[in-house]
Design a protein around this motif. Structure first.
Motif, short mmCIF file in Angstrom:
data_model
loop_
_atom_site.label_atom_id
_atom_site.label_comp_id
_atom_site.label_asym_id
_atom_site.label_seq_id
_atom_site.Cartn_x
_atom_site.Cartn_y
_atom_site.Cartn_z
N GLU A 119 0.86 -1.29 0.12
CA GLU A 119 0.04 -0.06 0.08
C GLU A 119 0.83 1.43 0.06
N ILE A 120 0.45 2.11 -0.67
CA ILE A 120 1.19 3.49 -0.87
C ILE A 120 0.43 4.67 0.01
N SER A 121 1.30 5.31 0.95
CA SER A 121 0.43 6.47 1.62
C SER A 121 0.58 7.96 1.00
N ARG A 122 1.55 8.28 0.51
CA ARG A 122 1.77 9.40 -0.26
C ARG A 122 2.77 9.31 -1.61
N ARG A 169 7.99 10.26 -6.58
CA ARG A 169 8.40 9.31 -5.37
C ARG A 169 6.91 8.79 -4.57
N ALA A 170 7.23 7.64 -4.11
CA ALA A 170 6.08 7.08 -3.25
C ALA A 170 6.60 6.60 -2.13
N ILE A 171 5.87 6.86 -0.99
CA ILE A 171 6.01 6.56 0.29
C ILE A 171 5.02 5.50 1.02
N THR A 172 5.63 4.56 1.39
CA THR A 172 4.93 3.40 2.00
C THR A 172 5.28 3.24 3.62
N ASP A 173 4.46 2.36 4.21
CA ASP A 173 4.84 2.07 5.52
C ASP A 173 6.33 1.50 5.70
N GLN A 174 6.76 1.05 4.59
CA GLN A 174 8.03 0.14 4.66
C GLN A 174 9.07 0.90 3.98
N LEU A 213 9.47 -0.54 -5.27
CA LEU A 213 8.94 -0.73 -3.96
C LEU A 213 8.80 -2.16 -3.44
N GLU A 214 8.44 -2.97 -4.37
CA GLU A 214 8.46 -4.53 -3.94
C GLU A 214 9.82 -5.16 -3.66
N GLU A 264 -2.04 12.56 -1.10
CA GLU A 264 -2.31 11.53 -0.23
C GLU A 264 -2.85 10.32 -1.53
N ALA A 265 -2.20 9.22 -1.38
CA ALA A 265 -2.53 8.24 -2.39
C ALA A 265 -4.17 7.72 -2.19
#
Length: 347
Positions: free
Chosen positions: A5-8, A38-43, A114-115, A344-345
């Motif tokens: 999941e992407i947050s931002r 740029r993509a931001i995730t919890d990880q 991201l993966e 916000e994604a």
């Protein structure tokens, strides 16, 4: 592939001067423009480059024969798509649906990064040097530059069909006299008619030529050139057509793949698989991306075409690195670049 999941999401712009100007077909450009997504995730996070090869050349003329989309079109489509881009699976879906090749490549690449499916491994074979004459450089000086390339350099790429034919042939023979161990990849950028291509190629030392890339204005004439002289050729520009389909072609030795101009990683991988079935080599090549884009292409080449030297030697003219430092004094970071949009994604 797992789904993250992407947050931002955030979009940045960049412009890097080029010195000396770089050849784009038979034109030259003095700066490179692009976007960073740029993509931001919890990880964690990942950043990719979106850089269609479009705009204007050093004379203010539209760049011809490369990307069909503009940076503004990319930005507009991203604004429309962003509510749907809430996961890596959504990035892959959008990459397969968009009609903008540079956006398709960037979105699919972002999902891979991201993966953790795009490693930082570099190609086993060094990138093929691009040889072109610098401003005010003589032919002898150009030959001397080739002579100083590392001894393990197996190939070099030379742009042709740009100047006097006799002068280009003299240069080819001089380059090979200085480095007889190097095989040349000649790139005509579709600059010859069939008759001109036959006349030129008949004078080449064919045993020292790896292949000639896009030799004819009409790609269908490449087969006739091979039939006349037995010289192998490579295709580059025809691969960028949305409806391109690979078929067995006499004399076709290689595909020169510029992912930024072709589309999603899945589309590029499918072309590679189809070429391998036909015994055709595949060479990952740059569309004059920044150091970030080149780093990602190198990693992609290491995974997908490990036995081919990629064509990624285009960074020397960039006056600054972008996020990935290769030793230049100036390395631009995200905080130095203009922020164009932030979302916000999924919102």
């Amino acid at each position: 592939m797992t789904v993250t999941e992407i947050s931002r999401l955030a979009l940045y712009g960049y412009q890097i001067p080029l010195n000396p100007p770089l050849p784009v077909g038979r034109q030259r450009i003095t700066s490179r423009h692009g976007l960073l997504l740029r993509a931001i995730t919890d990880q964690g996070e990942a950043v990719v480059e979106l850089a269609p090869l479009s705009g204007t050349d050093m004379d203010g003329e539209p760049i011809d024969g490369f990307s069909r989309e503009s940076l503004q079109q990319l930005q507009d489509e991203l604004t429309t798509l962003q509510p749907q881009l809430g996961s890596t699976a959504a990035l892959e879906r959008a990459a397969g649906q968009t009609a903008l090749p540079s956006l398709a490549w960037g979105l699919g690449l972002l999902a891979l990064k991201l993966e953790g499916q795009l490693t930082s491994r570099q190609p086993r074979l060094a990138p093929v040097p691009l040889i072109y004459r610098l401003p005010n450089e003589t032919a002898d000086e150009l030959v001397q530059r080739l002579a100083t390339l590392p001894r393990d350099c197996r190939f070099a790429k030379l742009k042709i069909a740009q100047n006097d034919v006799e002068a280009e042939l003299r240069l080819i023979y001089a380059l090979l006299a200085a480095r007889p161990d190097v095989r040349l990849r000649l790139d005509a950028n579709g600059g010859f008619s069939l008759t001109q291509a036959v006349d030129f190629c008949a004078c080449l030392p064919k045993g020292s030529i790896d292949f000639i890339e896009d030799p004819c204005r009409e790609s269908a004439d490449c087969e006739a050139l091979h039939s006349a002289l037995g010289l192998g050729y490579a295709l580059d520009a025809p691969l960028n057509a949305p409806d391109f389909e690979l078929s067995p072609l006499p004399g076709l030795r290689a595909l020169v793949l510029k992912p930024m101009l072709i589309g999603s990683p899945a589309k590029v991988q499918a072309l590679i698989a189809a070429a391998q079935q036909l015994g055709v080599r595949c060479i990952i090549s740059s569309a004059l991306e920044s150091s970030l884009g080149i780093s990602d292409l190198a990693a992609f080449a290491a995974q997908e075409t490990p036995d081919e030297a990629p064509g990624l030697d285009t960074l020397a003219a960039f006056e600054a690195d972008l996020l990935v430092s290769s030793g230049k004094a100036l390395c631009l970071e995200l905080g130095q670049l203009p922020l164009l949009a932030s979302w916000e994604a999924g919102c």
